[in-house]
Enzyme design. Sequence first.
Site, short mmCIF file in Angstrom:
data_model
loop_
_atom_site.label_atom_id
_atom_site.label_comp_id
_atom_site.label_asym_id
_atom_site.label_seq_id
_atom_site.Cartn_x
_atom_site.Cartn_y
_atom_site.Cartn_z
N HIS A 77 -8.14 2.44 -6.93
CA HIS A 77 -7.74 3.17 -5.66
C HIS A 77 -9.10 3.73 -4.90
O HIS A 77 -9.81 4.44 -5.63
CB HIS A 77 -6.65 4.30 -5.95
CG HIS A 77 -6.30 4.84 -4.54
ND1 HIS A 77 -5.29 4.10 -3.98
CD2 HIS A 77 -6.85 5.83 -3.71
CE1 HIS A 77 -4.83 5.22 -2.77
NE2 HIS A 77 -5.91 5.93 -2.72
N CYS A 78 -9.39 3.19 -3.80
CA CYS A 78 -10.51 3.49 -3.04
C CYS A 78 -10.47 4.54 -2.28
O CYS A 78 -9.43 4.40 -1.35
CB CYS A 78 -11.22 2.28 -2.40
SG CYS A 78 -12.71 2.62 -1.72
N PRO A 79 -10.94 5.89 -2.36
CA PRO A 79 -10.79 6.92 -1.72
C PRO A 79 -11.37 6.84 -0.28
O PRO A 79 -11.18 7.42 0.68
CB PRO A 79 -11.26 8.20 -2.30
CG PRO A 79 -12.22 7.51 -3.27
CD PRO A 79 -11.71 6.03 -3.67
#
Length: 160
Positions: A77-79
């Site tokens: 999950h890429c912030p």
Amino acid sequence: VLFLFVVCNFMLSTFLDPGKYPKAHEVKDNNAPMYKNVEIEGTSVSLKWCRTCKMYRPPRTTHCNECNYCVEIFDHHCPWVNNCIGRRNYRYFLQFLWLLIMHMLFLFSLLVVFIWQHRHDLKASNIIIAFCILIVIGLLCWPITGLAMFHVMLVSRGRT
Ligand SMILES: [Zn+2]
Ligand SMILES: [Zn+2]
């Protein structure tokens, strides 16, 4: 042109569906076991039950707690792009990283030339701004390049 490509790939990584599986609304079997073994092309694969999505996760699928969905070929999950990186948007994420590095290197070179051409007037405000951008690129280029190289290694090994 390079900047447009960077923005386009950033938008695609952010707004494309990473490969979310729809959640099941009704559960026929409430006492489903936690794991189920299935045979896929002659190999026994253990599938884990997802309590939230109420289904057995297909191989390489992981539940993302940020998005609250099971994502196919989940990478992370890429912030920064505020989205999961999975089966459908991984290529755009990788393109975004490499185009961003190219954009940074291009800008860095232009700034060095610009500062060199104005080396007799280093106190001018545009030269100070150019120096600030140069420092920001110099600091950010290394972690982004490291991340891009790491993903090249993962792709070459077929891993996530
Ligand atoms: Zn799930
Ligand atoms: Zn996510």
